[in-house]
Structure formats: structure tokens, C-alpha cells
Design an enzyme around this catalytic site. Structure first.
Site, PDB file in Angstrom:
ATOM      1  N   SER A  15     -15.370 -27.554  11.585  1.00 46.17           N
ATOM      2  CA  SER A  15     -15.591 -26.420  10.688  1.00 46.17           C
ATOM      3  C   SER A  15     -16.438 -26.841   9.501  1.00 46.17           C
ATOM      4  O   SER A  15     -16.434 -28.012   9.097  1.00 46.17           O
ATOM      5  CB  SER A  15     -14.258 -25.878  10.174  1.00 46.17           C
ATOM      6  OG  SER A  15     -13.723 -26.721   9.156  1.00 46.17           O
ATOM      7  N   ASP A  16     -17.177 -25.885   8.948  1.00 51.09           N
ATOM      8  CA  ASP A  16     -17.748 -26.116   7.631  1.00 51.09           C
ATOM      9  C   ASP A  16     -16.580 -26.203   6.657  1.00 51.09           C
ATOM     10  O   ASP A  16     -15.443 -25.841   6.968  1.00 51.09           O
ATOM     11  CB  ASP A  16     -18.707 -24.979   7.251  1.00 51.09           C
ATOM     12  CG  ASP A  16     -19.747 -25.417   6.225  1.00 51.09           C
ATOM     13  OD1 ASP A  16     -19.506 -26.411   5.501  1.00 51.09           O
ATOM     14  OD2 ASP A  16     -20.801 -24.775   6.137  1.00 51.09           O
ATOM     15  N   TRP A  17     -16.829 -26.689   5.448  1.00 52.47           N
ATOM     16  CA  TRP A  17     -15.746 -26.975   4.506  1.00 52.47           C
ATOM     17  C   TRP A  17     -15.007 -25.695   4.105  1.00 52.47           C
ATOM     18  O   TRP A  17     -15.568 -24.808   3.464  1.00 52.47           O
ATOM     19  CB  TRP A  17     -16.326 -27.676   3.283  1.00 52.47           C
ATOM     20  CG  TRP A  17     -16.274 -29.181   3.345  1.00 52.47           C
ATOM     21  CD1 TRP A  17     -15.883 -29.999   2.324  1.00 52.47           C
ATOM     22  CD2 TRP A  17     -16.601 -30.048   4.436  1.00 52.47           C
ATOM     23  NE1 TRP A  17     -15.949 -31.313   2.727  1.00 52.47           N
ATOM     24  CE2 TRP A  17     -16.382 -31.378   4.025  1.00 52.47           C
ATOM     25  CE3 TRP A  17     -17.034 -29.827   5.748  1.00 52.47           C
ATOM     26  CZ2 TRP A  17     -16.589 -32.478   4.853  1.00 52.47           C
ATOM     27  CZ3 TRP A  17     -17.252 -30.929   6.586  1.00 52.47           C
ATOM     28  CH2 TRP A  17     -17.024 -32.221   6.137  1.00 52.47           C
TER      29      TRP A  17
END
Length: 326
Positions: A181-183
Site C-alpha cells: 500500500s501507499d502510506w
């Protein structure tokens, strides 16, 4: 560790220990696969020298709007064919140095405005003809991981979108690595059953307790995909440094050779569209040249969120205390 255009430093003491490489949009403007590969390999060596074994890049989204806030980070520019040619070269070169490439941001993350909630509504033809080719090339080059995006895709969050991650990415594009995932982009614990393997930067949804109620085969598959990518690059045998990696993080990884290569990429990225007999300048008649605009006298800044004309801003910013330009 961030990012596609070099190792992002943390703290002023390490300033100047890595190369501030041209942004990926500049690299794309060279139209030169071999040069992009040389740059990517050098970036990979600096990452390894700093103790890192994962590079959060390359960004390969095709530009949809000229005002896209992260356009400077994306290797494709406006051209899916160019992006495909360069994405594969970048991924192969970085991973040849023992560093995982995490191709991002999948998918349709072409704007920063309202990126946490907007829905990119895209039909199959547009997806496959315009936006997927650079990702497809990176996957064929053996990319270890793909980062899913903040935005929604056809109404569903990208990081728990089964059509996007299970159907398109895995079944149709043939991706065999893991999805990160992106942050803070993981929307719920349901994401593990819909194609997300790793929640970053920490477990808010993928906790032991919450994963106990998730399908066991989905959790097992996620673990296998992550470990397979680790073993494929032999990161089990060559993991990098031992946290907190103080010695490596302070080590000098830039070099004159790398600076010369960065200069070559930057100079090669300048594209002359038309010349009406003005160039080259005749030093006998041209004594001074005016450089206009805010960037003419701009200084780089350590604050990643302030950014600079030299290295952009945000997670892709690489601070350099002394600038050199073509």
C-alpha cells in the site's frame, strides 16, 4: 526507502552523501533507455550502500493533466510507449544491484488534488491502451512489488479493489510479486482478500487480531508472495544493514562518477524544439545571458515538503547542499 530519483536523506548530518539525480520526467526526456538504465543502476548502488534493499519506485503513471502535482516523478511523461520502454530498463537495472523495485502508483493516480477520495473512472480500452503499458513492461522486467494508490478506481479504493489487483494486475498482467500500500492507503482489513499483501507504514488494519478473521488462504498467499520476492533477490542472504543502520546511513555514497552521470542525464534531457539560427551562441557577439524566473537563483532546501526546482518536493525530494546545473 524513497525514491526513484535517489536516496532521500533524513537529517542534516548526512547531507551531501548521496547524488541528487535528475527527476524521472527529465530522464524520460532523454529518450535513451541505456542512459536511464545507467542512472537506475547507479541509484541502486547508492541505495545498497546506504543499507536499503527496497526502492519505492519507479513511478510510471502516464500524465493526464499538465498540472499533476507529481508529474516530475513519473517516468512515462505523456507517452505510454515511452514509459513502457523506460520502465523495463529502470527496473532491470535497479534490481541488478540487489534492490527491489516497487512500481507505483497502481493505478490511475494522475492527480494530487483530492487524491484520498477522488475516483478515477476508466474503461478497459483506455486502461489498456494508455495507462497500463508502463506497468506491464515493468512487470515483464521482473518488478518485485507494485504500490497501490490512494485514489479510488471506478468507485472502489485502489488498495482493496479486486478488479484492479486480482483481475487486471495478477490475472491479466501476470504480476507475481507482492502489492504494497501507499502510506496509509489501506482502507480496511478486507483488502488482504482483494489483492493487497503488505500494509504500510505500519499495521493499522493488518494486525494479528484482525487478520484472524480474514480468509486464511488470502493471508497465506500474501505472505508467500512477499517472501518469494525476498528470496528471488536473495535478500535473505544479503539483507542490507542491521537497524538502525547508523553507519550505513552516514556513509558517503555519491562520487564524481555519479555526479558526472547525473550531469549527463540532466544535459541530455534538454530538448530543443526549434532553432532559428540563434544557437549555438557566438561568444564574439553574445557576452551575457539572462536567466529569468524564480528558479534562476533558487536554493535547495532540506524540508521535503517545501521542495525545490532541483529535486521537486514530497517523498521524492533528495536534498543536496550544493547545486550543479547544466
Amino acid at each position: 526507502q524513497d525514491a526513484s530519483s535517489g536516496f532521500r536523506l533524513r537529517g542534516p548530518r548526512a547531507a551531501g552523501t548521496v547524488t541528487q539525480w535528475p527527476c524521472l520526467l527529465a530522464a524520460a526526456a532523454t529518450w535513451d533507455e541505456a542512459l536511464v538504465a545507467r542512472m537506475a543502476a547507479a541509484i541502486g548502488r547508492e541505495f545498497r550502500g546506504k543499507g536499503a534493499n527496497v526502492l519505492l519506485g519507479p513511478g510510471v503513471n502516464v500524465h493526464r493533466s499538465a498540472r499533476g502535482g507529481r508529474n516530475f516523478e513519473y517516468l512515462s511523461g505523456e507517452d505510454p510507449y515511452l514509459g513502457a520502454r523506460l520502465a523495463g530498463a529502470y527496473v532491470e537495472a535497479v534490481q541488478s544491484e540487489g534492490v527491489m523495485a516497487v512500481v507505483k502508483h497502481f493505478a490511475f493516480n494522475e492527480q494530487e488534488t483530492h487524491r484520498y477520495g477522488e475516483s478515477s473512472d476508466v474503461d478497459d480500452r483506455i486502461a489498456w491502451e494508455l495507462y497500463y503499458p508502463p506497468f506491464q513492461a515493468a512487470i515483464r522486467a521482473g518488478a518485485s512489488a507494485v504500490m497501490c494508490a490512494y485514489n479510488r478506481v471506478n468507485g472502489t479504493a485502489a488498495c482493496e479493489n479486486g478488479d484492479l489487483l486480482m483481475r487486471d494486475l495478477r490475472a491479466r498482467l501476470g504480476f507475481r510479486g507482492f502489492v504494497m500500500s501507499d502510506w496509509g492507503a489501506t482502507p480496511s482489513d478486507r483488502a488482504v482478500a482483494r489483492g493487497l499483501d503488505m500494509e504500510m507504514p505500519e499495521a493499522a488494519w493488518f494486525t494479528d487480531h484482525k487478520l484472524e478473521t480474514a480468509p486464511a488462504d488470502a493471508v497465506s498467499d500474501a505472505a508467500v508472495r512477499i517472501l518469494t520476492s525476498v528470496y528471488r533477490l536473495r535478500l535473505d542472504a544479503r539483507p542490507g544493514c542491521v537497524l538502525p543502520c547508523k553507519t550505513e546511513l552516514m556513509s558517503q555514497q555519491s562520487s564524481e562518477k555519479h555526479k558526472e552521470l547525473a550531469f549527463e542525464v540532466a544535459a541530455s534531457s534538454v530538448v530543443l524544439l526549434q532553432n532559428r539560427g540563434v544557437l549555438p551562441f557566438d561568444p564574439a557577439t553574445v557576452r551575457t545571458i539572462a536567466i529569468l524566473g524564480a528558479a534562476a537563483a533558487a536554493q535547495d532546501v532540506e524540508d521535503m515538503w517545501a521542495g525545490s526546482p532541483y529535486s521537486g518536493g514530497g517523498s521524492g525530494h533528495v536534498y543536496r547542499p550544493h547545486e550543479e546545473t547544466p
